[in-house]
Design a protein around this motif. Structure first.
Motif, PDB file in Angstrom:
ATOM      1  N   THR D  28     -20.609 -33.838  -6.417  1.00  0.00           N
ATOM      2  CA  THR D  28     -21.547 -32.712  -6.426  1.00  0.00           C
ATOM      3  C   THR D  28     -20.818 -31.385  -6.593  1.00  0.00           C
ATOM      4  OG1 THR D  28     -23.058 -33.927  -5.001  1.00  0.00           O
ATOM      5  CG2 THR D  28     -23.336 -31.548  -5.087  1.00  0.00           C
ATOM      6  N   SER D  29     -21.274 -30.586  -7.555  1.00  0.00           N
ATOM      7  CA  SER D  29     -20.542 -29.348  -7.856  1.00  0.00           C
ATOM      8  C   SER D  29     -20.985 -28.163  -7.014  1.00  0.00           C
ATOM      9  CB  SER D  29     -20.671 -29.014  -9.334  1.00  0.00           C
ATOM     10  OG  SER D  29     -22.015 -29.074  -9.735  1.00  0.00           O
ATOM     11  N   PHE D  30     -22.190 -28.203  -6.454  1.00  0.00           N
ATOM     12  CA  PHE D  30     -22.635 -27.051  -5.657  1.00  0.00           C
ATOM     13  C   PHE D  30     -22.910 -27.493  -4.205  1.00  0.00           C
ATOM     14  CE2 PHE D  30     -25.744 -23.465  -4.792  1.00  0.00           C
ATOM     15  CZ  PHE D  30     -24.767 -22.488  -4.763  1.00  0.00           C
ATOM     16  N   ASP D  94     -35.410 -60.918 -11.879  1.00  0.00           N
ATOM     17  CA  ASP D  94     -36.645 -60.361 -12.464  1.00  0.00           C
ATOM     18  C   ASP D  94     -37.315 -59.293 -11.624  1.00  0.00           C
ATOM     19  OD1 ASP D  94     -36.653 -61.849 -14.839  1.00  0.00           O
ATOM     20  OD2 ASP D  94     -37.359 -63.614 -13.736  1.00  0.00           O
ATOM     21  N   LYS D  95     -36.530 -58.526 -10.921  1.00  0.00           N
ATOM     22  CA  LYS D  95     -37.136 -57.468 -10.128  1.00  0.00           C
ATOM     23  C   LYS D  95     -37.287 -56.198 -10.967  1.00  0.00           C
ATOM     24  CE  LYS D  95     -36.669 -60.081  -6.482  1.00  0.00           C
ATOM     25  NZ  LYS D  95     -37.759 -61.043  -6.223  1.00  0.00           N
ATOM     26  N   PHE D  96     -38.351 -55.459 -10.700  1.00  0.00           N
ATOM     27  CA  PHE D  96     -38.486 -54.095 -11.192  1.00  0.00           C
ATOM     28  C   PHE D  96     -37.672 -53.231 -10.237  1.00  0.00           C
ATOM     29  CE2 PHE D  96     -40.420 -49.927 -11.307  1.00  0.00           C
ATOM     30  CZ  PHE D  96     -40.723 -49.732 -12.645  1.00  0.00           C
ATOM     31  N   ILE D  97     -36.792 -52.409 -10.789  1.00  0.00           N
ATOM     32  CA  ILE D  97     -35.833 -51.646  -9.985  1.00  0.00           C
ATOM     33  C   ILE D  97     -36.365 -50.255  -9.637  1.00  0.00           C
ATOM     34  CG2 ILE D  97     -33.548 -50.535 -10.050  1.00  0.00           C
ATOM     35  CD1 ILE D  97     -33.355 -53.535 -10.071  1.00  0.00           C
ATOM     36  N   VAL D  98     -36.263 -49.868  -8.375  1.00  0.00           N
ATOM     37  CA  VAL D  98     -36.506 -48.473  -7.995  1.00  0.00           C
ATOM     38  C   VAL D  98     -35.299 -47.976  -7.201  1.00  0.00           C
ATOM     39  CG1 VAL D  98     -37.973 -46.840  -6.770  1.00  0.00           C
ATOM     40  CG2 VAL D  98     -38.996 -48.811  -7.913  1.00  0.00           C
ATOM     41  N   GLY D  99     -34.532 -47.070  -7.808  1.00  0.00           N
ATOM     42  CA  GLY D  99     -33.328 -46.557  -7.161  1.00  0.00           C
ATOM     43  C   GLY D  99     -33.561 -45.178  -6.568  1.00  0.00           C
ATOM     44  N   LEU D 100     -33.015 -44.966  -5.366  1.00  0.00           N
ATOM     45  CA  LEU D 100     -33.126 -43.666  -4.700  1.00  0.00           C
ATOM     46  C   LEU D 100     -31.731 -43.053  -4.562  1.00  0.00           C
ATOM     47  CD1 LEU D 100     -35.379 -44.809  -1.664  1.00  0.00           C
ATOM     48  CD2 LEU D 100     -36.163 -43.997  -3.891  1.00  0.00           C
ATOM     49  N   GLY D 101     -31.552 -41.843  -5.128  1.00  0.00           N
ATOM     50  CA  GLY D 101     -30.246 -41.179  -5.019  1.00  0.00           C
ATOM     51  C   GLY D 101     -30.175 -40.342  -3.789  1.00  0.00           C
ATOM     52  N   GLY D 102     -28.961 -39.880  -3.499  1.00  0.00           N
ATOM     53  CA  GLY D 102     -27.737 -39.798  -4.204  1.00  0.00           C
ATOM     54  C   GLY D 102     -27.752 -38.883  -5.424  1.00  0.00           C
ATOM     55  N   GLU D 103     -26.515 -38.461  -5.776  1.00  0.00           N
ATOM     56  CA  GLU D 103     -26.370 -37.618  -6.953  1.00  0.00           C
ATOM     57  C   GLU D 103     -26.572 -38.459  -8.212  1.00  0.00           C
ATOM     58  OE1 GLU D 103     -21.962 -36.458  -6.498  1.00  0.00           O
ATOM     59  OE2 GLU D 103     -22.041 -37.506  -8.418  1.00  0.00           O
ATOM     60  N   HIS D 104     -26.709 -37.772  -9.324  1.00  0.00           N
ATOM     61  CA  HIS D 104     -27.140 -38.441 -10.552  1.00  0.00           C
ATOM     62  C   HIS D 104     -26.149 -39.495 -11.072  1.00  0.00           C
ATOM     63  CE1 HIS D 104     -30.230 -37.612 -13.933  1.00  0.00           C
ATOM     64  NE2 HIS D 104     -30.091 -38.894 -13.715  1.00  0.00           N
ATOM     65  N   THR D 105     -24.889 -39.362 -10.724  1.00  0.00           N
ATOM     66  CA  THR D 105     -23.873 -40.329 -11.148  1.00  0.00           C
ATOM     67  C   THR D 105     -24.329 -41.778 -10.964  1.00  0.00           C
ATOM     68  OG1 THR D 105     -22.295 -38.712 -10.279  1.00  0.00           O
ATOM     69  CG2 THR D 105     -21.406 -40.873 -10.889  1.00  0.00           C
ATOM     70  N   VAL D 106     -25.087 -41.999  -9.901  1.00  0.00           N
ATOM     71  CA  VAL D 106     -25.498 -43.369  -9.565  1.00  0.00           C
ATOM     72  C   VAL D 106     -26.321 -44.038 -10.655  1.00  0.00           C
ATOM     73  CG1 VAL D 106     -25.417 -42.863  -7.095  1.00  0.00           C
ATOM     74  CG2 VAL D 106     -27.585 -42.594  -8.313  1.00  0.00           C
ATOM     75  N   GLU D 139     -13.009 -35.407 -14.158  1.00  0.00           N
ATOM     76  CA  GLU D 139     -13.593 -36.686 -13.710  1.00  0.00           C
ATOM     77  C   GLU D 139     -14.738 -37.030 -14.646  1.00  0.00           C
ATOM     78  OE1 GLU D 139     -13.308 -38.976 -10.627  1.00  0.00           O
ATOM     79  OE2 GLU D 139     -14.358 -39.875 -12.336  1.00  0.00           O
ATOM     80  N   LYS D 140     -14.710 -38.188 -15.276  1.00  0.00           N
ATOM     81  CA  LYS D 140     -15.825 -38.526 -16.163  1.00  0.00           C
ATOM     82  C   LYS D 140     -16.978 -39.205 -15.422  1.00  0.00           C
ATOM     83  CE  LYS D 140     -14.257 -42.993 -17.986  1.00  0.00           C
ATOM     84  NZ  LYS D 140     -14.144 -43.854 -19.168  1.00  0.00           N
ATOM     85  N   PHE D 141     -16.662 -39.814 -14.255  1.00  0.00           N
ATOM     86  CA  PHE D 141     -17.746 -40.428 -13.479  1.00  0.00           C
ATOM     87  C   PHE D 141     -18.346 -39.377 -12.548  1.00  0.00           C
ATOM     88  CE2 PHE D 141     -14.942 -44.065 -14.521  1.00  0.00           C
ATOM     89  CZ  PHE D 141     -15.854 -44.791 -15.283  1.00  0.00           C
ATOM     90  N   SER D 142     -19.045 -38.429 -13.167  1.00  0.00           N
ATOM     91  CA  SER D 142     -19.554 -37.266 -12.449  1.00  0.00           C
ATOM     92  C   SER D 142     -21.032 -37.097 -12.754  1.00  0.00           C
ATOM     93  CB  SER D 142     -18.794 -36.024 -12.918  1.00  0.00           C
ATOM     94  OG  SER D 142     -19.504 -34.844 -12.601  1.00  0.00           O
ATOM     95  N   HIS D 143     -21.742 -36.483 -11.808  1.00  0.00           N
ATOM     96  CA  HIS D 143     -23.171 -36.230 -12.032  1.00  0.00           C
ATOM     97  C   HIS D 143     -23.406 -35.405 -13.290  1.00  0.00           C
ATOM     98  CE1 HIS D 143     -23.378 -31.932 -10.679  1.00  0.00           C
ATOM     99  NE2 HIS D 143     -22.181 -32.269 -10.256  1.00  0.00           N
TER     100      HIS D 143
END
Lengths: 280, 280, 280, 280, 280, 280
Positions: D28-30, D94-106, D139-143
């Motif tokens: 996170t940058s800020f 076969d699940k429908f995925i719902v992800g909760l972040g966390g920063e956008h990188t995820v 860092e390339k693995f960044s939000h």
């Protein structure tokens, strides 16, 4: 920074308008704290001008009495009963009623007294929630049931509901009996049109759950529901309600415990000023 | 950042200790919000080590199950009844009970079940308030009455009260019947001496209202009472209670709605760890 | 309300003391936000007097330069490297170093440079946590490992640790190699006695994790650990450290994101003033 | 006030939908703190009805499993790797995925697994920021790079970006390769028109950075960018996405550490409900 | 949750004690907001019992009138003048004065009236700051000068200062003229001893700047100074002041804008209760 | 996380634009705290990109100097005088002025210097309040009077007021003399039309009270007035002002003490970026 609503310039005997607070929040289903609402709205009032630029009227010209708060209760029946009694007394003295919540349950106390005194009334209801349940957590005197309680007493056909965007399937059966204008079908533009066309010949009570505003405009509420109207929409709507025979109104569900910048109480305070200036 | 108490490493069957939350706060007389206490204490637990440096023990060596929260209720009887039932079931399965509040009323639910199962128990009580009223706002199932309810059931002579610094005259009559050590007469040094001298042969339940700490150490509580003990005092006291046959304990009245930096929930989480490590 | 530490009255060339900020917090294990610590301590400094009543000295008499903050990094190696480089440069110019954190990891950057320049140093460490892990989340450049990193470089026997009340079993093995005075065995009174008796002939760096204070006194920290010392204890301790050849110090782990009333940053700012007045 | 998402009514085996949290925020940058996002969204869900008035569907009719949170990591590769693995497993079931972040990188973790399983996917992206950098703070693995990472894997031409109002010149070169509809050219009305006209034949993943909402509607985010869309806009857009073959979605960047009234988490929770009801 | 101090049970004519608020904070040098102090203390009073367990007295037995707040002013002279006038009137009616601040400047208004009416008075002063400057920002009617103003009027030899831990060199010259017991030399134990030995034959006014408490106990103040006394210390001190002829007191510098959990206002409210019970 | 505005890349001599802060808030009538506004806007700037996507320009290409803050004063004349002097000096050095408030009073200091140097100027004013009073609390150098002060100096006919939605009757008499476009008659669409049609041949100063935004978009202000414009409206308006000969602008009334999530300071920081990019 005073101890009364800023605009409260009169004693009880002389006043045309009587403001009182109803610090009750025991049945709140999510974030409690609206018991502190009335005093927060009073505090916020000190930021407002007496003069309304939009309405070109000065609230200093209206005689207003702030009767303070009813006692604090944790049992809903006790709160409702005291509210009804106080309202009854004020109506007998020909006061225009302005109630400050507290959770929505308190509005039943006022409506009940209005029915007693005026026999025949209509209720206009702005809210994010239908509040039409028959009971909530095995309690019928609940914020989630208040419009059902009122409807059972004054007749559901005398209820006009706007801004609603949340409700369970079961309570929507009751919505078929009221004049029901949910927000996803009737936005502010359409609400204003409906109100323009609407005729209500009866004395009318207006109950405003501040969560009818989007949480952006009213973050400090017990049960925030994203997707609401703006403060400015509400002021326009208030102006359009001027044509009805409004005999009192309330602003409920302001929760200072999460209203960190105080903008919810401020919106409520301005609604009180604009409401009085429109209806008196 | 998980969804269970950090230290909860077992399933129900295997566990020696069972933690559960009691999100009830309807009779709160000042600032409501302790319904969010159990989850806040869980969240705080992720900041703690498994190892207690002072006790030289690792909580990872103890089998702990987090049973989640009981359902949310607004009526005190409903909450108490569900708590009693759940506690009863756990006691029958020989679990050591750790309850997370919620307002103090919930402790009656646990104590009631303890009495049912164990017949004869003592209760050690840390709190800023005596909680010995017979009723509050015409409700006897109230946080302000919880020690009166418990005393009526297990015998007031089996109650040991420490840290008390607030109470009405009337309830102090009941204090004459309990073992009453108010803070203005018995500070932490003296409490430790009394506990050293004290013999309780019965199974003992410990109930800790987090407001026994000074508001500096526990600002996030429903009814803050300036002039309390420190967190460190509490840890020392917990250690001195080790000699009793403690069969369960609760930490109640954590109010996350005003615990802005989260230090109250953190104190509670550490009390849970230190309590388990002392008593198991 | 300025943009430099209030007491920063000199340019780099003239200064005896150089303050700089290290806004790094990427390895924080609980509540992040110490990146905003340095500026918060600067802001807090505007509340303090130049004169210390207890020390009877005026910080205006000391030449201080505020070098601003090192660049913001998310990778620990990048932050450490820049800190070391800057410290190295300042030490070559005979500056007394005052570092503002950021999470504790940053202290390794300074200690590393001190070792480079002075060859032989001791480190006095005040903290709630031992910070002696070999790695945390598979990262050795972590706040939880900082004293291990420093010990590996300057020799664990040159580390003096006080106030510690949290640590895992494994890291306590390293504690056997340092001069380890955990808080449950050595409280402030005893710390002052130990310091009175202690002789350190080497140049000494002092690192203060603000969470050595109890969360009541420092609620705005990344990993609050109930049961610490008071602000006043810390000021007395600083005064007792005067006899050592302190060549710099840091105050780390101030987290303004949860330091709502700003009292943690205020304690840190006063520690900076008292530290400089004691050591210069 | 429970410990799972309110709507999570099933065990893993039976569920059609699987929700999981990704508490990662190290790049996170800020303002950091989105690690606490998943639990905050869960807590907020307890305020919502099961029934959606606008969609006339009840989420109780859909089988949903809450898998809890992935472990907490400070290194982005570790978090991404665990997310990919878990997603992969769920997709195979076969699940429908719902992800909760966390920063956008995820979101890269999920998209990566989707590519593995489904070979050919499209990604619809709502965000204030283009997130198309090649690296951020080396860092390339960044939000700030997440859409670049995803584009490199699934093809930039399969990315559809809406609501964007912030980006550096360099990353806008990549925007030429995606389907890029920045907010200053395409407001909500136009977005709805574009979506009406759009055909995507592939399986589609939807990633919503909650900061696509204006900070008024979502103040609790890591990098607030004034000038966004409303909550209501977002609900309308979700409804218009119904026609695509959406196989999962995430809501990221909710930061409870600055979401003081909780309205950001509430908007996210409602997006989860409306999303599931639209796509299942 | 009422609109008067909880304990205010009488009308002006009948009252022995008169409470009034002084919402003035224009010369505040750090964090403004004490203008909201009086109402916050009133709100906090609703959490307290009428009965003081330590003093074994019930405040309900004392006749108290809450006169509300004086008007809000931004010019110090205007505030002081109105305060003096009101105090003068109350003293002529034989009222015991309890003033609620507002910044410390307001105490000069009361002291000035006391001097007018009683001719010869002493002032006991608890504060973190000496407040003995001759001017601050070229203004002599400033919170930083209030004890200088008072001393100039009643004679510096009639001032007794305790708890002081901050002051500039210049103002400490005036401290040589007062009875000055700074905290680093006289802690609570010693203060109690001094008070035990002290004889003051004159009518005595007590002014308590709430920042005499450590910021841990009173975080919500304009100018927090780490290293103060505890709430409990203050209650003990109040009890020891009972032997003097205290004719009034004030509690100033409560700043609700940063008193997030409300514990500062709570400490002030309890000081008001304990003060009245000790002195009446 | 630096100590200067992020975009401040130049020294005074080289700069075309000079930013400075004016931490003054003594006449604030409701919630004080704007003295902390300038530093909060600086802190917020670290979240923004240098590149404006809407304007397709990079602020890094413009030479900007951050001159820090003027000294803190509590007397309005002192603050105004220092601001005027500093502005005068900067104008003589041909700088484009960007002022950060502080309460609105400070704008008079800048406008006064502009009049001195440029003789003939126009002022465009965005605000919720008319600010046309002749005095407030018997003080003419007040935030409530600033446009009256400026009008008296540059001629009321040279003032253009937009967004106004609050004012007393008396000050509206002065509104007849300015170019007055109150929000209830002229919303954003109409403001943009008026600006399109408007010709101002003089050098123009732009003063933006951030409370022209609705409190939803700018909750952190001294005197929030529900019913304002959106952030996005403001950015569009800024773009339409590009055609005028704007020689400087200010953004005032950001109050960080109640801007809990920091979105008000963020809106202000983006207004600074967009303003500079439009006008330079």
């Amino acid at each position: 920074m005073g101890d009364k609503f800023l605009f409260a310039n009169s004693e009880k005997e002389d006043a045309d308008v009587c403001i009182f607070g109803m610090p009750f929040d025991s049945t709140t289903s999510f974030k409690p704290g609206t018991r502190f609402g009335p005093n927060a709205i009073r505090d916020a009032s000190y930021n407002l001008e007496f003069y309304s630029m939009a309405l070109e009227r000065n609230i200093g010209d209206i005689k207003i009495f702030d009767a303070g708060n009813i006692g604090f209760h944790t049992k809903p029946q006790d709160a409702i009963s005291e509210i009804s009694k106080r309202t009854n007394d004020l109506l007998k003295n020909d006061k225009f009623i302005v109630g400050l919540g507290g959770e929505h349950t308190v509005s039943y106390g006022i409506a009940h007294a209005m029915k007693e005194i005026y026999k025949d009334i209509a209720v206009i209801h702005f809210d994010a929630h239908a509040d039409l349940r028959t009971e909530y957590d095995s309690e019928k005197f609940s914020h989630a049931c208040v419009m059902n309680l009122i409807g059972s007493e004054i007749g559901f056909e005398n209820i006009y509901q706007f801004g609603i965007r949340s409700g369970e399937e079961e309570e929507l059966k009751f919505a078929e009996k009221t004049n029901f204008y949910p927000l996803h079908k009737y936005d502010t533009t359409q609400i204003l049109e409906i109100l323009d066309d609407l005729n209500i010949s009866k004395r009318t009570y207006l109950t405003i759950d501040i969560d009818v505003l989007d949480p952006a405009f009213a973050p400090g509420v017990g049960t925030p529901e994203p997707g609401g109207i703006t403060s400015n929409d509400m002021f326009k709507i208030l102006n359009s309600l001027k044509k009805f025979d409004v005999v009192g109104f309330d602003v409920v569900e302001v929760n200072p415990m999460i209203d960190v910048s105080g903008i919810t109480a401020m919106a409520a305070a301005k609604i009180v000023r604009e409401g009085i200036l429109n209806f008196i």
